[in-house]
Design a protein around this motif. Sequence first.
Motif, mmCIF file in Angstrom:
data_model
loop_
_atom_site.group_PDB
_atom_site.id
_atom_site.type_symbol
_atom_site.label_atom_id
_atom_site.label_comp_id
_atom_site.label_asym_id
_atom_site.label_seq_id
_atom_site.Cartn_x
_atom_site.Cartn_y
_atom_site.Cartn_z
ATOM 1 N N SER A 121 0.840 -1.201 0.000
ATOM 2 C CA SER A 121 0.000 0.000 0.000
ATOM 3 C C SER A 121 0.871 1.246 0.000
ATOM 4 O O SER A 121 2.001 1.229 0.478
ATOM 5 N N LYS A 122 0.336 2.329 -0.527
ATOM 6 C CA LYS A 122 1.063 3.592 -0.550
ATOM 7 C C LYS A 122 0.802 4.404 0.712
ATOM 8 O O LYS A 122 1.532 5.333 1.004
ATOM 9 N N LYS A 123 -0.248 4.047 1.440
ATOM 10 C CA LYS A 123 -0.551 4.735 2.689
ATOM 11 C C LYS A 123 -0.758 3.698 3.794
ATOM 12 O O LYS A 123 -0.999 2.516 3.526
ATOM 13 N N LYS A 124 -0.663 4.160 5.032
ATOM 14 C CA LYS A 124 -0.845 3.267 6.176
ATOM 15 C C LYS A 124 -2.313 2.860 6.293
ATOM 16 O O LYS A 124 -3.216 3.645 6.017
ATOM 17 N N ILE A 125 -2.505 1.619 6.716
ATOM 18 C CA ILE A 125 -3.841 1.062 6.891
ATOM 19 C C ILE A 125 -3.930 0.497 8.301
ATOM 20 O O ILE A 125 -2.988 -0.131 8.790
#
Length: 186
Positions: A121-125
């Motif tokens: 992913s490109k962002k935190k989840i």
Amino acid sequence: MGTLINMQPLFLLFLLLKPLQFVLITNGSLTDKEFEEHLDGTGPTRAPTKELFKAHVIIDSKRPLHDPTYCSDEMKIKNAHRRLYCVKEHFFLQASHEDIHMICHNTFVSCGEEVETCYTSKKKIEAVHCVLTSGIKMLDCEYTSSYEKGWVFITCRWQNDIREVIPESVVGMLTSTGKVPFPHYS
């Protein structure tokens, strides 16, 4: 005196017809044969689908992710298992399926020997990481639950019937503490 054709026309008609084939229609998603194969642990596993991924991995935001019984409860509710055996590790992700689906279109990375290619992913989840603590078969499985927030690593595959690439499984996460809780496959 009559011939066989004149005396038994209905009997001959039955001989000429194809045998009837009965089809069992059930409300479940498994056929009887598939259900029996899953009960005794034989037979092929079902291929992952978009709906299965949504059902087993995606979670809503109504329940607090820090709940210590989260995994034990959700694994039973979501029926997450491998041929009725407890799953050693599992991730529940708090994100929309569309956000997770978009990860399949990111640049792929190497995830190690057992899973060669995965996507990050490109962002935190936000997620809950579940680790089996006791039990072997379903309903006896107990898990520890730990809240995680980081970059998710997933595998993706082509689903032919809908003609698109879909998320297949969560391989692990890279958190801000550097912890990489990748499941150990056996």
